[in-house]
Write a protein that holds these residues in place. Structure first.
Motif, mmCIF file in Angstrom:
data_model
loop_
_atom_site.group_PDB
_atom_site.id
_atom_site.type_symbol
_atom_site.label_atom_id
_atom_site.label_comp_id
_atom_site.label_asym_id
_atom_site.label_seq_id
_atom_site.Cartn_x
_atom_site.Cartn_y
_atom_site.Cartn_z
ATOM 1 N N THR A 31 0.855 -1.187 0.000
ATOM 2 C CA THR A 31 0.000 0.000 0.000
ATOM 3 C C THR A 31 0.883 1.227 0.000
ATOM 4 N N LEU A 33 0.455 5.541 0.249
ATOM 5 C CA LEU A 33 -0.442 6.679 0.464
ATOM 6 C C LEU A 33 0.365 7.960 0.317
ATOM 7 N N TYR A 35 0.192 12.041 1.444
ATOM 8 C CA TYR A 35 -0.451 13.027 2.301
ATOM 9 C C TYR A 35 0.157 14.401 2.051
ATOM 10 N N GLN A 37 0.643 18.115 4.192
ATOM 11 C CA GLN A 37 0.528 18.772 5.493
ATOM 12 C C GLN A 37 0.746 20.264 5.337
ATOM 13 N N GLU A 41 -1.006 22.110 10.793
ATOM 14 C CA GLU A 41 -2.145 21.201 10.626
ATOM 15 C C GLU A 41 -1.658 19.759 10.580
ATOM 16 N N GLY A 42 -2.612 18.842 10.684
ATOM 17 C CA GLY A 42 -2.289 17.435 10.512
ATOM 18 C C GLY A 42 -2.255 17.070 9.040
ATOM 19 N N PRO A 43 -1.598 15.965 8.703
ATOM 20 C CA PRO A 43 -1.567 15.517 7.302
ATOM 21 C C PRO A 43 -2.969 15.186 6.805
ATOM 22 N N LEU A 45 -5.000 13.153 3.697
ATOM 23 C CA LEU A 45 -4.824 12.138 2.672
ATOM 24 C C LEU A 45 -5.173 12.691 1.292
ATOM 25 N N TYR A 50 -3.266 0.789 -4.074
ATOM 26 C CA TYR A 50 -3.318 -0.549 -3.495
ATOM 27 C C TYR A 50 -2.799 -1.647 -4.407
ATOM 28 N N PHE A 88 4.018 14.034 2.164
ATOM 29 C CA PHE A 88 4.569 12.818 2.742
ATOM 30 C C PHE A 88 4.061 11.602 1.984
ATOM 31 N N LEU A 101 1.599 2.210 9.291
ATOM 32 C CA LEU A 101 2.240 2.823 8.150
ATOM 33 C C LEU A 101 3.651 3.283 8.490
ATOM 34 N N PHE A 103 6.348 6.247 7.308
ATOM 35 C CA PHE A 103 6.308 7.542 6.641
ATOM 36 C C PHE A 103 7.683 7.963 6.156
ATOM 37 N N GLY A 104 7.701 8.638 4.993
ATOM 38 C CA GLY A 104 8.897 9.316 4.546
ATOM 39 C C GLY A 104 9.078 10.608 5.321
ATOM 40 N N PHE B 90 0.392 13.806 16.845
ATOM 41 C CA PHE B 90 -0.789 13.649 16.009
ATOM 42 C C PHE B 90 -1.502 12.346 16.346
ATOM 43 N N GLY B 105 -5.772 14.133 13.118
ATOM 44 C CA GLY B 105 -6.220 15.311 13.844
ATOM 45 C C GLY B 105 -5.280 16.474 13.598
ATOM 46 N N PRO B 106 -5.579 17.638 14.181
ATOM 47 C CA PRO B 106 -4.792 18.848 13.928
ATOM 48 C C PRO B 106 -3.469 18.907 14.694
#
Lengths: 113, 113
Positions: A31, A33, A35, A37, A41-43, A45, A50, A88, A101, A103-104, B90, B105-106
């Motif tokens: 998978t 994904l 994102y 940001q 703020e939060g990331p 999507l 898939y 990301f 997950l 993350f990069g 987060f 979330g933020p």
């Protein structure tokens, strides 16, 4: 822990230009994904992939799941000032815990009007 | 739907103090996660939960504790705050099996002095 290699680290482009960024892994992912940001703020999507070879678009954004399952690409066409932010990639590899997950480190995009 | 909410937005702690970061989601997601994000880095998983009453450690769990008594809430507890825990935290949630998308979330910006 395992991390994805995301490049470039940062980009400075002119409004209207196209943007490409990518993510690579030493292991197979099932998978991918992408994102975005915004500051403070939060990331959020953008696109989920898939299947190997899958090409998915979301407006001006297009992402691909690499055939080798070890990479993914994100393209943004005709960039605009609101594209500014950190992008990301995130992926899950075979054998990973359900839903976990990796993350990069992100690609910071700056757009000059 | 409010999505994923986090409180507080900012907090300054002294070394050795304790606090709880609150997280709630109203999307009826089984999966919930806590990440920390250090400057210039991707997100690192602290703890996650696959449902009420079930939690497990992520990549960087030391110094933190979690509980999941309801589907909606997933608080993160810092017992003895240390400067190394200065970060942005987060919370995220995700739907059931078969998809790995996570909604964030933020964030809570925590400084330990």
């Amino acid at each position: 822990g395992q991390q994805l290699n995301q490049s470039p680290q940062s980009m400075f482009i002119q409004e209207g230009e196209d943007v490409s960024m990518n993510c690579t892994s030493s292991s197979i992912f099932n998978t991918w994904l992408w994102y975005k940001q915004d500051p403070g703020e939060g990331p959020v999507l953008l696109i989920a992939l898939y299947k190997a070879g899958e090409l998915t678009s979301n407006g001006r954004l297009t992402a691909q799941f690499g055939i080798t399952r070890k990479d993914s690409f994100l393209n943004i066409s005709a960039s605009i000032p609101s594209d500014v932010g950190i992008y990301f990639c995130a992926g899950q590899n075979y054998g990973g815990s359900q839903g976990n997950l990796i993350f990069g480190k992100g690609t910071k995009l700056s757009v000059k009007p | 739907n409010a999505g994923v909410t986090q409180t507080p937005k900012f907090r300054i702690l002294k070394i050795g103090q304790s606090m709880t970061l609150q997280c709630a989601q109203d999307m009826n997601h089984n999966y919930m996660y806590w990440y920390r994000q250090d400057p210039g880095m991707g997100l690192k998983l602290i703890y996650y939960s696959v449902g009420a009453g079930i939690t497990d450690k992520g990549e960087v769990p030391n110094g933190y504790n979690v509980s999941r008594s309801t589907t909606e809430d997933f608080p993160l507890r810092l017992e003895l705050a240390a400067p190394s825990q200065t970060s942005v935290y987060f919370c995220a949630s995700g739907p059931r099996l078969g998809t790995f998308e996570q909604f964030f979330g933020p964030g809570t910006r925590l400084t330990v002095l």
